[in-house]
Design a protein around this motif. Structure first.
Motif, short mmCIF file in Angstrom:
data_model
loop_
_atom_site.label_atom_id
_atom_site.label_comp_id
_atom_site.label_asym_id
_atom_site.label_seq_id
_atom_site.Cartn_x
_atom_site.Cartn_y
_atom_site.Cartn_z
N SER A 100 0.81 -1.23 0.00
CA SER A 100 0.00 0.00 0.00
C SER A 100 0.84 1.27 0.00
N TRP A 101 1.83 1.37 0.88
CA TRP A 101 2.57 2.63 0.97
C TRP A 101 3.37 2.88 -0.32
N GLY A 102 3.93 1.84 -0.87
CA GLY A 102 4.72 2.01 -2.08
C GLY A 102 3.86 2.38 -3.27
N SER A 103 2.73 1.68 -3.41
CA SER A 103 1.84 1.95 -4.54
C SER A 103 1.24 3.35 -4.41
N SER A 104 0.84 3.68 -3.19
CA SER A 104 0.20 4.99 -2.98
C SER A 104 1.22 6.13 -3.14
N THR A 105 2.48 5.87 -2.84
CA THR A 105 3.51 6.90 -3.07
C THR A 105 3.57 7.24 -4.56
N ILE A 106 3.50 6.22 -5.40
CA ILE A 106 3.52 6.45 -6.86
C ILE A 106 2.27 7.22 -7.29
N ALA A 107 1.12 6.78 -6.77
CA ALA A 107 -0.15 7.44 -7.15
C ALA A 107 -0.15 8.90 -6.71
N SER A 161 -0.70 -10.15 6.93
CA SER A 161 0.71 -10.55 6.88
C SER A 161 1.44 -9.71 5.84
N TRP A 162 2.75 -9.64 6.01
CA TRP A 162 3.60 -9.03 4.98
C TRP A 162 3.73 -10.05 3.85
N THR A 163 2.93 -9.89 2.80
CA THR A 163 2.91 -10.83 1.67
C THR A 163 2.97 -10.02 0.37
N PRO A 164 4.08 -9.36 0.10
CA PRO A 164 4.09 -8.38 -1.00
C PRO A 164 3.96 -8.95 -2.40
N ASP A 165 4.22 -10.26 -2.59
CA ASP A 165 4.02 -10.79 -3.94
C ASP A 165 2.98 -11.91 -3.99
N SER A 166 2.00 -11.81 -3.09
CA SER A 166 0.93 -12.79 -3.11
C SER A 166 -0.09 -12.41 -4.18
N ARG A 167 -0.22 -13.24 -5.17
CA ARG A 167 -1.21 -13.03 -6.25
C ARG A 167 -1.20 -11.58 -6.73
N ILE A 168 -0.02 -11.10 -7.08
CA ILE A 168 0.09 -9.70 -7.50
C ILE A 168 0.08 -9.56 -9.02
N ALA A 169 0.43 -10.63 -9.75
CA ALA A 169 0.43 -10.57 -11.22
C ALA A 169 0.70 -11.97 -11.75
N TRP A 182 7.54 -3.37 -8.90
CA TRP A 182 7.15 -4.11 -7.69
C TRP A 182 8.20 -3.92 -6.59
N GLU A 183 9.45 -4.02 -6.96
CA GLU A 183 10.52 -3.89 -5.96
C GLU A 183 10.48 -2.50 -5.32
N GLN A 184 10.26 -1.49 -6.15
CA GLN A 184 10.17 -0.12 -5.63
C GLN A 184 9.00 -0.01 -4.64
N MET A 185 7.85 -0.57 -5.00
CA MET A 185 6.68 -0.50 -4.10
C MET A 185 6.95 -1.26 -2.81
N ALA A 186 7.55 -2.44 -2.92
CA ALA A 186 7.78 -3.27 -1.73
C ALA A 186 8.78 -2.59 -0.79
N ARG A 187 9.85 -2.06 -1.35
CA ARG A 187 10.86 -1.42 -0.49
C ARG A 187 10.31 -0.17 0.19
N THR A 188 9.54 0.63 -0.55
CA THR A 188 8.96 1.84 0.06
C THR A 188 8.00 1.46 1.17
N SER A 189 7.18 0.44 0.92
CA SER A 189 6.21 0.01 1.94
C SER A 189 6.93 -0.50 3.18
N PHE A 190 7.89 -1.35 2.94
CA PHE A 190 8.60 -1.98 4.07
C PHE A 190 9.18 -0.90 4.97
N LYS A 191 9.79 0.09 4.35
CA LYS A 191 10.43 1.16 5.12
C LYS A 191 9.37 1.98 5.87
N THR A 192 8.26 2.25 5.21
CA THR A 192 7.22 3.06 5.86
C THR A 192 6.61 2.31 7.04
N TYR A 193 6.48 1.00 6.91
CA TYR A 193 5.89 0.23 8.02
C TYR A 193 6.71 0.33 9.29
#
Ligand SMILES: Cc1cc2nc3c(=O)[nH]c(=O)nc-3n(C[C@H](O)[C@H](O)[C@H](O)COP(=O)(O)OP(=O)(O)OC[C@H]3O[C@@H](n4cnc5c(N)ncnc54)[C@H](O)[C@@H]3O)c2cc1C
Length: 403
Positions: A100-107, A161-169, A182-193
């Motif tokens: 969420s945090w990574g995707s929303s940062t892009i949006a 759970s932290w499941t960043p690539d569960s059924r994502i594509a 995806w990596e950019q979104m996951a890393r941004t989210s992880f850091k924000t959490y």
């Protein structure tokens, strides 16, 4: 007995072999911390874990949610509707909280490109709330418009759970740049959490997860559920973020399983985390307006001329977006036990002890389970069968020895 595999994401053969190598005292390059460094904890070398009181009469709820899956990955493009700029932010499959945090940062970056003073967010789930908070941080005055507040959204019915690539594509449908995105979104989210760790109420915390095997893990790896669609696997791209798995020495846990793999992982106590997000949003001057939209053109009647569009599975009806496939998932909720501070996976059932309930899920069959199934009616029988599997496990559990 059925081979057991971790929920959502089968163990890769390499991961299993790393664990097995540890078990036999060997070491593979880049693999887990040697057992000698961490060692078994607890009295008499046995981890002091409390048992889960697994019985059907302790099931206080059964909930169902639809993962908004898109074969090509989440939708993050923009669209102009008259004088309204719409930034899409939906279709995160089984990874919506995690990314969420990574995707929303892009949006939000796209939404703020015209420096609007006011921004509207459609949706109050994981993506809507994080978009709203980030847009506030970027200096906008934000109103969330949605037909449901977070507790009534599908996001509230997720595992947590932290499941960043569960059924994502799907690997062959996602574009060539998707892995990097995806990596950019996951890393941004992880850091924000990290900002939500250690707060009162524990909105986010780290927990131990035990994966129990009745057969050697390398054997179990040969019996992974089929993946005919080819879901994308990207977690190796962020392998440096999380502690590695390790296989614990036989007899070092109270679990009656010959092989126990352990891993620390991040989890979200969604009741408290959601409350924290909502409070942060409102405290920063955010507004919420309950509203249902029936067509994209409805957005043009809003006073805000920039809208971040986070309707989740609702995009299928609202935007007539047939690229969204429902992936049904059900959770049985056992009465919370604060003394149980771990998660486990056993015989096709995933269990996560959260502050707001012990989440029990039948995840047998792998990622294809629930695919294209839009039935949101709870199946109590399925929940009871999953609890019965866990009850069988705990009937053979070694109770902690009093000090
Ligand atoms: C069983 C299960 C377990 C899961 N576990 C995890 C997990 O452990 N970790 C993880 O990261 N992800 C998990 N997920 C995935 C995650 O729940 C989703 O990816 C996420 O909830 C999507 O959030 P969202 O904000 O896009 O959508 P939603 O939560 O569905 O929110 C959509 C919002 O838009 C509003 N809306 C929709 N249509 C309209 C309309 N027409 N008019 C007005 N408002 C509208 C809704 O009212 C709501 O407020 C799980 C999913 C399931 C089903």
């Amino acid at each position: 007995m059925e081979a057991v595999l971790p929920p959502g994401k089968p163990l890769s053969r390499r991961r299993v072999l790393q664990g097995s190598a540890l078990l036999s005292g060997l070491s593979l390059a880049g693999c887990a911390t040697p057992l000698g460094d961490t060692g078994p904890r607890g009295l008499g070398g046995v981890l002091p874990l409390f048992p889960i009181r697994a019985s059907a009469d302790r099931l206080f709820d059964v909930t169902v949610c639809l993962r908004p899956f898109r074969a090509m990955g989440p939708r993050l493009d923009t669209e102009q509707l008259g004088d309204t700029l719409v930034v899409h932010n939906y279709g995160h499959g089984g990874s919506g909280w995690s990314l969420s945090w990574g995707s929303s940062t892009i949006a939000v970056q796209k939404a703020m490109s015209t420096s609007p003073r006011e921004v509207a967010v459609l949706g109050c789930g994981a993506l809507g709330l994080t978009s709203a908070i980030l847009a506030q941080n970027a200096g906008a005055s934000v109103t969330i418009y949605a037909k449901d507040l977070l507790p009534d959204t599908r996001s509230a019915r997720a595992t947590g759970s932290w499941t960043p690539d569960s059924r994502i594509a799907l690997a062959d449908k996602a574009g060539p740049g998707f892995a990097a995105l995806w990596e950019q979104m996951a890393r941004t989210s992880f850091k924000t959490y990290r900002r939500y760790l250690g707060l009162p109420g524990n909105p986010v915390e780290w927990t131990d997860r035990y994966i129990l095997y009745d057969i050697p893990p390398e054997e179990a790896a040969k019996h992974q559920p089929p993946d005919p669609l080819g879901f994308g696997q990207y977690e190796h791209l962020i392998g440096d973020l999380e502690p590695h798995r390790e296989i614990l020495p036989p007899g070092s846990t109270p679990f009656p399983a010959p092989y126990v793999m352990q891993r620390e992982t991040m989890m979200f106590n969604i009741a408290d985390y959601g409350h924290t997000l909502m409070t942060d949003f409102l405290t920063a001057g955010g507004k919420f307006q309950r509203m249902e939209f029936h067509a994209p053109s409805d957005l043009q009647s809003l006073k805000e001329k920039v809208v971040i569009n986070c309707p989740g599975y609702g995009a299928r009806a609202l935007w007539k977006d047939e690229s969204i496939t429902p992936v049904r998932g059900q959770i049985g909720w056992l009465v919370p036990q604060p003394e149980v501070n771990y998660a486990l996976f056993y015989n096709g059932v995933s269990v996560l002890s959260r502050r707001d309930g012990i989440v029990v899920q039948d995840v047998s069959g792998g990622d294809i389970r629930g695919y294209n199934d839009a039935n949101e009616t709870p199946d109590r029988g399925e929940a009871e069968r999953a609890v019965a599997i866990i009850a069988g496990l705990y009937s053979r559990f070694r109770l902690p020895t009093p000090a």
